[in-house]
Design a protein around this motif. Sequence first.
Motif, PDB file in Angstrom:
ATOM      1  N   ASP A  53       0.839  -1.198   0.000  1.00 34.99           N
ATOM      2  CA  ASP A  53       0.000   0.000   0.000  1.00 34.99           C
ATOM      3  C   ASP A  53       0.876   1.251   0.000  1.00 34.99           C
ATOM      4  O   ASP A  53       0.962   1.983   0.985  1.00 34.99           O
ATOM      5  CB  ASP A  53      -0.915  -0.011   1.234  1.00 34.99           C
ATOM      6  CG  ASP A  53      -1.991   1.058   1.161  1.00 34.99           C
ATOM      7  OD1 ASP A  53      -2.272   1.533   0.041  1.00 34.99           O
ATOM      8  OD2 ASP A  53      -2.542   1.421   2.214  1.00 34.99           O
ATOM      9  N   TYR A  54       1.551   1.482  -1.137  1.00 37.17           N
ATOM     10  CA  TYR A  54       2.386   2.664  -1.297  1.00 37.17           C
ATOM     11  C   TYR A  54       1.723   3.644  -2.255  1.00 37.17           C
ATOM     12  O   TYR A  54       1.034   3.239  -3.199  1.00 37.17           O
ATOM     13  CB  TYR A  54       3.758   2.310  -1.887  1.00 37.17           C
ATOM     14  CG  TYR A  54       4.640   1.433  -1.031  1.00 37.17           C
ATOM     15  CD1 TYR A  54       4.576   1.468   0.356  1.00 37.17           C
ATOM     16  CD2 TYR A  54       5.579   0.580  -1.635  1.00 37.17           C
ATOM     17  CE1 TYR A  54       5.405   0.675   1.133  1.00 37.17           C
ATOM     18  CE2 TYR A  54       6.411  -0.225  -0.863  1.00 37.17           C
ATOM     19  CZ  TYR A  54       6.313  -0.178   0.521  1.00 37.17           C
ATOM     20  OH  TYR A  54       7.145  -0.963   1.277  1.00 37.17           O
ATOM     21  N   ARG A  55       1.966   4.920  -2.015  1.00 37.70           N
ATOM     22  CA  ARG A  55       1.626   5.953  -2.997  1.00 37.70           C
ATOM     23  C   ARG A  55       2.956   6.321  -3.666  1.00 37.70           C
ATOM     24  O   ARG A  55       3.798   6.990  -3.059  1.00 37.70           O
ATOM     25  CB  ARG A  55       0.981   7.150  -2.325  1.00 37.70           C
ATOM     26  CG  ARG A  55      -0.355   6.828  -1.666  1.00 37.70           C
ATOM     27  CD  ARG A  55      -0.968   8.050  -1.020  1.00 37.70           C
ATOM     28  NE  ARG A  55      -1.367   9.040  -2.021  1.00 37.70           N
ATOM     29  CZ  ARG A  55      -1.923  10.215  -1.712  1.00 37.70           C
ATOM     30  NH1 ARG A  55      -2.104  10.538  -0.445  1.00 37.70           N
ATOM     31  NH2 ARG A  55      -2.269  11.052  -2.660  1.00 37.70           N
ATOM     32  N   VAL A  56       3.139   5.880  -4.888  1.00 34.16           N
ATOM     33  CA  VAL A  56       4.449   5.914  -5.529  1.00 34.16           C
ATOM     34  C   VAL A  56       4.536   6.988  -6.604  1.00 34.16           C
ATOM     35  O   VAL A  56       3.621   7.161  -7.411  1.00 34.16           O
ATOM     36  CB  VAL A  56       4.770   4.538  -6.158  1.00 34.16           C
ATOM     37  CG1 VAL A  56       6.100   4.571  -6.893  1.00 34.16           C
ATOM     38  CG2 VAL A  56       4.776   3.450  -5.086  1.00 34.16           C
ATOM     39  N   LEU A  57       5.662   7.689  -6.600  1.00 32.95           N
ATOM     40  CA  LEU A  57       6.044   8.529  -7.725  1.00 32.95           C
ATOM     41  C   LEU A  57       7.401   8.024  -8.195  1.00 32.95           C
ATOM     42  O   LEU A  57       8.360   7.998  -7.417  1.00 32.95           O
ATOM     43  CB  LEU A  57       6.159  10.006  -7.319  1.00 32.95           C
ATOM     44  CG  LEU A  57       6.732  10.942  -8.398  1.00 32.95           C
ATOM     45  CD1 LEU A  57       5.832  10.975  -9.634  1.00 32.95           C
ATOM     46  CD2 LEU A  57       6.948  12.351  -7.841  1.00 32.95           C
ATOM     47  N   THR A  58       7.469   7.612  -9.453  1.00 32.99           N
ATOM     48  CA  THR A  58       8.712   7.075  -9.998  1.00 32.99           C
ATOM     49  C   THR A  58       9.303   8.053 -11.001  1.00 32.99           C
ATOM     50  O   THR A  58       8.653   8.425 -11.982  1.00 32.99           O
ATOM     51  CB  THR A  58       8.487   5.714 -10.689  1.00 32.99           C
ATOM     52  OG1 THR A  58       7.915   4.799  -9.749  1.00 32.99           O
ATOM     53  CG2 THR A  58       9.812   5.147 -11.194  1.00 32.99           C
ATOM     54  N   ILE A  59      10.525   8.476 -10.733  1.00 28.65           N
ATOM     55  CA  ILE A  59      11.274   9.362 -11.621  1.00 28.65           C
ATOM     56  C   ILE A  59      12.336   8.529 -12.332  1.00 28.65           C
ATOM     57  O   ILE A  59      13.126   7.837 -11.685  1.00 28.65           O
ATOM     58  CB  ILE A  59      11.965  10.503 -10.850  1.00 28.65           C
ATOM     59  CG1 ILE A  59      10.950  11.297 -10.016  1.00 28.65           C
ATOM     60  CG2 ILE A  59      12.731  11.412 -11.807  1.00 28.65           C
ATOM     61  CD1 ILE A  59       9.914  12.030 -10.822  1.00 28.65           C
ATOM     62  N   GLY A  60      12.347   8.584 -13.655  1.00 25.36           N
ATOM     63  CA  GLY A  60      13.351   7.870 -14.426  1.00 25.36           C
ATOM     64  C   GLY A  60      14.338   8.843 -15.046  1.00 25.36           C
ATOM     65  O   GLY A  60      13.942   9.850 -15.645  1.00 25.36           O
ATOM     66  N   LEU A  61      15.623   8.566 -14.872  1.00 22.89           N
ATOM     67  CA  LEU A  61      16.666   9.404 -15.457  1.00 22.89           C
ATOM     68  C   LEU A  61      17.220   8.735 -16.706  1.00 22.89           C
ATOM     69  O   LEU A  61      17.511   7.538 -16.699  1.00 22.89           O
ATOM     70  CB  LEU A  61      17.802   9.631 -14.457  1.00 22.89           C
ATOM     71  CG  LEU A  61      17.426  10.240 -13.105  1.00 22.89           C
ATOM     72  CD1 LEU A  61      18.678  10.533 -12.291  1.00 22.89           C
ATOM     73  CD2 LEU A  61      16.586  11.496 -13.283  1.00 22.89           C
ATOM     74  N   THR A  62      17.376   9.516 -17.758  1.00 21.16           N
ATOM     75  CA  THR A  62      17.914   8.984 -19.002  1.00 21.16           C
ATOM     76  C   THR A  62      18.723  10.081 -19.691  1.00 21.16           C
ATOM     77  O   THR A  62      18.718  11.234 -19.260  1.00 21.16           O
ATOM     78  CB  THR A  62      16.791   8.476 -19.927  1.00 21.16           C
ATOM     79  OG1 THR A  62      17.364   7.777 -21.046  1.00 21.16           O
ATOM     80  CG2 THR A  62      15.912   9.612 -20.429  1.00 21.16           C
ATOM     81  N   MET A  63      19.408   9.692 -20.731  1.00 17.34           N
ATOM     82  CA  MET A  63      20.160  10.647 -21.545  1.00 17.34           C
ATOM     83  C   MET A  63      20.482   9.958 -22.859  1.00 17.34           C
ATOM     84  O   MET A  63      20.383   8.733 -22.966  1.00 17.34           O
ATOM     85  CB  MET A  63      21.434  11.102 -20.833  1.00 17.34           C
ATOM     86  CG  MET A  63      22.467  10.040 -20.596  1.00 17.34           C
ATOM     87  SD  MET A  63      23.813  10.564 -19.467  1.00 17.34           S
ATOM     88  CE  MET A  63      24.274  12.138 -20.177  1.00 17.34           C
TER      89      MET A  63
END
Length: 311
Positions: A190-200
Amino acid sequence: MVAETGIRLLVIVGPTAVGKTALSLALARRLDGEIVSADSRQIYRSMDIGTAKATPAEQAAAPHHLIDVVAPDEELTLSHYRRLASDGIADIARRGRLPILVGGTGLYVRALLEGWSVPAVPPQPELRRALEQRAARDGADALHRRLAEVDPESAARIDARNVRRVIRALEVYHATGRPISALQDKAPPDYRVLTIGLTMPRPDLYRRIDERVDRMVAAGLVEEVRALMERGYGIDLPAMSGLGYRQIVQHLRGEISLDEAVALIKRHTRRFVRQQYNWFRLSDPTIRWVDVSEPFLTRVEAWVRDWLAER
């Protein structure tokens, strides 16, 4: 950070060398956060340079969890990792701080966020040795074909070159009589998730990887591996099979030159990046991707603050 609908969990993912550590430290300082590692190599003590572990100064700047958990000759199963990470996240949230899950090991991230019920099958050393000998004798593909016979679903997900995971899947099958894929139920926490993905852009990332490998060697990677070998840690250990360590062992054994070892590390790291993008796809709608080749910290911090303000 505990809301009525569960714990808020910020997740930072992306390929190796893209800058996850720097971003996690910046956000932890600005947002009263603590960092939970999702890196299958940084769990090992005495393996700092080759795993690009956060430095003592960086660890002092923000609390870190699940770094230096086991010795190089010990094992941390996926089930154990998931339990430790879950407990750590709950403890951080209980203290009113923001848990930040950071790492490039897709297996760890998925198992935690999707709530995999991982079979608690203990290691079987004799079977492992037999399977390792078969892989050495007949090749990794032969072992993978055996897995495809008994567990085609797992075989489709596991790269044949990842002999350690192939062996683990076969180990579970032999111990339980059932495919590991049939035993991996999912019960998302039961998580409230924000996922940030780093790319280049890939060429820029490859250049950054090359530069980081050179810095590792300059910082004492050869000496780190030599010290591990002198303490009796052999190439057969899963810990020593990681990027950088196996190649430096080959060099120290006189099998290849240091230049050849460095070139192999760079080449294999690029291959690893391609595997990481299979776990963290740019098309994944649950990940907010940001190109780190342009200024991004202010924008990402605004995203996170808006997310934290949501009811």
